[in-house]
Design an enzyme around this catalytic site. Structure first.
Site, PDB file in Angstrom:
ATOM      1  N   GLY A  80       3.491  43.284  59.995  1.00 49.53           N
ATOM      2  CA  GLY A  80       3.432  43.137  61.549  1.00 49.53           C
ATOM      3  C   GLY A  80       3.491  41.673  62.014  1.00 49.53           C
ATOM      4  O   GLY A  80       4.217  41.104  62.873  1.00 49.53           O
ATOM      5  N   ASP A  81       2.956  40.598  61.288  1.00 56.04           N
ATOM      6  CA  ASP A  81       2.999  39.167  61.291  1.00 56.04           C
ATOM      7  C   ASP A  81       4.381  38.920  61.287  1.00 56.04           C
ATOM      8  O   ASP A  81       5.087  37.891  62.060  1.00 56.04           O
ATOM      9  CB  ASP A  81       2.197  38.463  60.556  1.00 56.04           C
ATOM     10  CG  ASP A  81       0.769  38.974  60.442  1.00 56.04           C
ATOM     11  OD1 ASP A  81       0.434  39.472  61.707  1.00 56.04           O
ATOM     12  OD2 ASP A  81      -0.026  38.651  59.477  1.00 56.04           O
ATOM     13  N   ASP A 114       4.244  45.303  49.227  1.00 53.26           N
ATOM     14  CA  ASP A 114       3.038  45.002  49.766  1.00 53.26           C
ATOM     15  C   ASP A 114       3.232  45.013  51.218  1.00 53.26           C
ATOM     16  O   ASP A 114       3.991  44.081  51.710  1.00 53.26           O
ATOM     17  CB  ASP A 114       2.435  43.664  49.215  1.00 53.26           C
ATOM     18  CG  ASP A 114       1.021  43.107  49.870  1.00 53.26           C
ATOM     19  OD1 ASP A 114       0.636  44.105  50.595  1.00 53.26           O
ATOM     20  OD2 ASP A 114       0.721  42.287  49.653  1.00 53.26           O
ATOM     21  N   GLY A 148      11.021  51.640  61.403  1.00 49.31           N
ATOM     22  CA  GLY A 148      11.471  50.652  62.362  1.00 49.31           C
ATOM     23  C   GLY A 148      10.545  50.602  63.470  1.00 49.31           C
ATOM     24  O   GLY A 148       9.394  50.341  63.605  1.00 49.31           O
ATOM     25  N   THR A 181       1.394  44.242  53.302  1.00 48.57           N
ATOM     26  CA  THR A 181       0.244  43.245  54.285  1.00 48.57           C
ATOM     27  C   THR A 181       1.271  42.158  54.962  1.00 48.57           C
ATOM     28  O   THR A 181       2.055  41.495  54.493  1.00 48.57           O
ATOM     29  CB  THR A 181      -0.630  42.488  53.288  1.00 48.57           C
ATOM     30  OG1 THR A 181      -1.224  43.380  52.403  1.00 48.57           O
ATOM     31  CG2 THR A 181      -1.688  41.937  53.996  1.00 48.57           C
ATOM     32  N   GLY A 198      -4.582  35.390  58.052  1.00 48.45           N
ATOM     33  CA  GLY A 198      -4.949  35.204  59.565  1.00 48.45           C
ATOM     34  C   GLY A 198      -3.697  35.558  60.200  1.00 48.45           C
ATOM     35  O   GLY A 198      -2.851  35.065  60.169  1.00 48.45           O
ATOM     36  N   LYS A 199      -3.840  36.470  61.181  1.00 45.88           N
ATOM     37  CA  LYS A 199      -2.586  36.985  61.812  1.00 45.88           C
ATOM     38  C   LYS A 199      -2.079  35.729  62.848  1.00 45.88           C
ATOM     39  O   LYS A 199      -0.625  35.664  62.802  1.00 45.88           O
ATOM     40  CB  LYS A 199      -2.892  38.166  62.913  1.00 45.88           C
ATOM     41  CG  LYS A 199      -3.144  39.330  62.007  1.00 45.88           C
ATOM     42  CD  LYS A 199      -3.695  40.781  62.914  1.00 45.88           C
ATOM     43  CE  LYS A 199      -4.506  41.652  61.978  1.00 45.88           C
ATOM     44  NZ  LYS A 199      -3.670  42.094  60.847  1.00 45.88           N
ATOM     45  N   GLY A 200      -2.713  35.059  63.349  1.00 49.93           N
ATOM     46  CA  GLY A 200      -2.182  33.873  64.247  1.00 49.93           C
ATOM     47  C   GLY A 200      -1.271  32.883  63.421  1.00 49.93           C
ATOM     48  O   GLY A 200      -0.391  32.514  63.472  1.00 49.93           O
ATOM     49  N   ASN A 223      -0.453  33.150  60.223  1.00 48.88           N
ATOM     50  CA  ASN A 223       0.794  33.842  59.624  1.00 48.88           C
ATOM     51  C   ASN A 223       2.137  33.885  60.646  1.00 48.88           C
ATOM     52  O   ASN A 223       3.015  33.584  59.993  1.00 48.88           O
ATOM     53  CB  ASN A 223       0.592  35.205  58.979  1.00 48.88           C
ATOM     54  CG  ASN A 223      -0.701  35.443  57.901  1.00 48.88           C
ATOM     55  OD1 ASN A 223      -0.951  34.482  57.475  1.00 48.88           O
ATOM     56  ND2 ASN A 223      -0.961  36.758  57.909  1.00 48.88           N
TER      57      ASN A 223
HETATM   58  O1  RIB Z   1      -1.853  40.834  58.926  1.00 48.16           O
HETATM   59  C1  RIB Z   1      -2.359  40.250  57.790  1.00 48.16           C
HETATM   60  C2  RIB Z   1      -3.579  39.445  58.045  1.00 48.16           C
HETATM   61  O2  RIB Z   1      -4.717  40.156  58.618  1.00 48.16           O
HETATM   62  C3  RIB Z   1      -4.274  38.822  56.718  1.00 48.16           C
HETATM   63  O3  RIB Z   1      -3.601  37.475  56.422  1.00 48.16           O
HETATM   64  C4  RIB Z   1      -5.632  38.975  56.890  1.00 48.16           C
HETATM   65  O4  RIB Z   1      -6.115  37.697  56.953  1.00 48.16           O
HETATM   66  C5  RIB Z   1      -5.868  39.649  58.236  1.00 48.16           C
HETATM   67  O5  RIB Z   1      -6.033  38.546  59.287  1.00 48.16           O
END
Ligand code: RIB
Length: 319
Positions: free
Chosen positions: A264-265, A259, A238, A261, A52-54, A56
């Site tokens: 951005g967070d 990875d 960048g 994923t 979840g972005k928030g 994270n």
């Molecule tokens: O930014 C990554 C996140 O996007 C993942 O953790 C996923 O849950 C989505 O919210």
């Protein structure tokens, strides 16, 4: 608070970031190639883990040593229990997190290919129950913050109330518009820093996600929508800082990508923490590029969110 001579390392920060956003239980499958519509592929590893972005971003803030408050919703299922256990371990203040009866916790399904690129689908679940009134109830967490940070896995009303309360209190706002959607001007006008990636930037500006329009042009279109400054992340290249009069390129550290994923967070967490420490947008973006670079070196998001010590292993790119 102090910074090094180069001005882009946050040595200590008693700052507070209030994150208004989502929590998702995460389900990750590794594949060689991300399937096309209608295709089934056999993957290799499967992992369950929080996301979840928030959430994270709130955990990213806390790991960097700042005070993190999270405003959000989870369901009354065991995934919600796991979320509270995680936040307790990670030292995130969750006084403003609500559990919603008879609603499932949000879920994120992540497919990661052999190059570390991903595709994600999210079922919002309880995140869709984060309403403007709930955000208004968290006015103390918002007004007492040094930075308020939002994303778009929650509804417009919730985002709108958060940036409105923050702006009224003179608290800088960062909106990470992920996943991107068109937003009302009233929200964008209350955003000091908009932090899209290149795809999100195009969508927000009304283009196709892969439109052949220069990033600088897209950035200016977003400025015209009312945001104060655009900090566009451009993956391994960048970030670009785009203001009315200026375009600045901030290089990313070169790292081995496992990875992507959550990159951005991690970027947004670092960027927001750096702002709380009084760094300017250039130094804050450099710091965000380093926290984002750390994240891509690990599989899954939470293991990739760096502490200050972890960042010592991330090279500083040439300016
Ligand atoms: O930014 C990554 C996140 O996007 C993942 O953790 C996923 O849950 C989505 O919210």
């Amino acid at each position: 608070m102090s910074t090094d001579a180069e001005g882009d390392d946050v040595v200590s920060s008693g700052g507070r970031v209030t994150v208004v956003g989502s929590y998702n239980a995460g389900f990750v499958i590794d594949v060689d190639e991300i399937p096309v519509p209608g295709e089934t592929v056999l993957g290799s590893d499967f992992a369950e883990g929080p996301g979840g972005k928030g959430s994270n971003q709130a955990i990213g803030v806390a790991r960097l040593g700042a005070n993190a408050s999270f405003v959000g919703c989870v369901g009354d299922d065991h995934y919600g229990d796991e979320a509270f256990d995680l936040w307790a371990r990670e030292d995130v203040d969750v006084e403003a997190v609500e559990r919603i009866d008879d609603v499932a916790t949000g879920a994120g399904f992540v497919i990661v290919d052999e190059n570390g690129e991903n595709a994600i689908a999210v079922a919002p679940g309880a995140n869709a129950e984060l309403h403007a009134d709930h955000v208004a109830d968290a006015h103390e967490q918002i007004r007492n913050a040094d930075v308020v940070l939002c994303q778009l896995e929650i509804g417009d009303e919730a985002v709108g109330r958060a940036v409105e309360l923050a702006s009224d209190a003179g608290v800088p706002t960062v909106l990470n518009p992920a996943p991107a959607r068109e937003l009302p001007a009233t929200i964008l006008e209350s955003v000091d820093y908009l932090t899209p990636n290149v795809t999100e930037a195009r969508l927000l500006a009304g283009h196709e996600p892969d439109a052949d329009v220069p990033n600088e042009t897209v950035g200016h279109e977003l400025l015209e929508l009312g945001v104060g400054c655009v900090v566009m992340t451009v993956g391994e290249d960048g970030a670009l800082i785009i203001t009315e009069d200026d375009l600045e390129r901030i290089p990313a550290p070169v790292v081995d990508v496992v990875d992507t994923t959550g990159a951005g967070d991690a970027f947004n967490a670092g960027f927001a923490v750096a702002l709380t420490a009084g760094l300017d947008v250039t130094a804050a973006t450099r710091f965000g590029c380093r926290t984002g670079a750390h994240c891509v070196t690990a599989r899954e998001v939470i293991p990739g969110l760096p502490t200050r010590e972890d960042l010592e292993g991330i090279p500083r790119p040439d300016r």
